[in-house]
Design an enzyme around this catalytic site. Sequence first.
Site, short mmCIF file in Angstrom:
data_model
loop_
_atom_site.label_atom_id
_atom_site.label_comp_id
_atom_site.label_asym_id
_atom_site.label_seq_id
_atom_site.Cartn_x
_atom_site.Cartn_y
_atom_site.Cartn_z
N HIS A 282 52.79 70.00 84.36
CA HIS A 282 53.29 68.82 85.06
C HIS A 282 54.72 69.05 85.57
O HIS A 282 55.67 68.67 84.90
CB HIS A 282 53.30 67.61 84.13
CG HIS A 282 51.96 67.11 83.72
ND1 HIS A 282 51.32 66.07 84.37
CD2 HIS A 282 51.13 67.49 82.72
CE1 HIS A 282 50.15 65.83 83.78
NE2 HIS A 282 50.02 66.68 82.78
N CYS B 249 47.38 69.46 86.48
CA CYS B 249 46.61 69.11 85.28
C CYS B 249 45.22 68.60 85.66
O CYS B 249 44.37 69.39 86.07
CB CYS B 249 47.40 68.11 84.43
SG CYS B 249 46.81 68.00 82.72
N GLU C 62 56.23 67.44 87.79
CA GLU C 62 56.84 66.14 88.09
C GLU C 62 57.52 65.55 86.86
O GLU C 62 58.30 64.61 86.98
CB GLU C 62 55.79 65.18 88.63
CG GLU C 62 54.81 64.61 87.62
CD GLU C 62 53.70 65.55 87.21
OE1 GLU C 62 52.83 65.12 86.43
OE2 GLU C 62 53.68 66.71 87.68
#
Length: 206
Positions: free
Chosen positions: A186, A85, A188
């Site tokens: 994202h 991002c 994660e």
Amino acid sequence: MCPLVSTPLIGVLAVQGDVREHAHALERVGARTCAVRRPEELTAVDALVIPGGESTVMDKLVRAFGLQEPLRERLRDGLPAYGSCAGMIMLADRIADARPDQETLGGLDVTVRRNAFGRQVDSFETDLQVEGIVEPERPLRAVFIRAPWVESVGPQAQALATVEHGPAAGRVVAVRQGSLIATSFHPEMGGDDRVHAAFVQMVRSA
């Protein structure tokens, strides 16, 4: 402070953004991690993750912490790096809608557009095929939050994934150039560690 160890160590740029989530994902796939806030911590790492956050704030803080030139130098010297991002924006050579004073670290021959997918309320999830990272039969569930997209890919970079459906169909959202990888989304936050595992494997191979 990053420990000096003989095994590969992946730093997470910790001036702003979702630092802890990246560190946890890296550790789940067997990496050693540390936070990077100072130039001397940067010298200890074998690779770097630049997390999501706010790219303009991150740019200002990187300069305030005296990290901009050390980061640029290590990236030029071949430090493997992954940006998600805002991290993608930081690694891009060009920003289509940059603020007048906004700078990047560079390294990826791409042009990105900030907040291209809209505001926070326009956040969404979708399944993606990511070349060289996920199997065609098991796509990656990608989370997009005020995400950029890649406006154009230069000859030195390679597109790894595009959005398949909706108004943004065909937009590039993952790229690679040598030892640099970046995603608009994202991983994660999605509970799927395959992007981090692929990055760790790339670091080990390097």
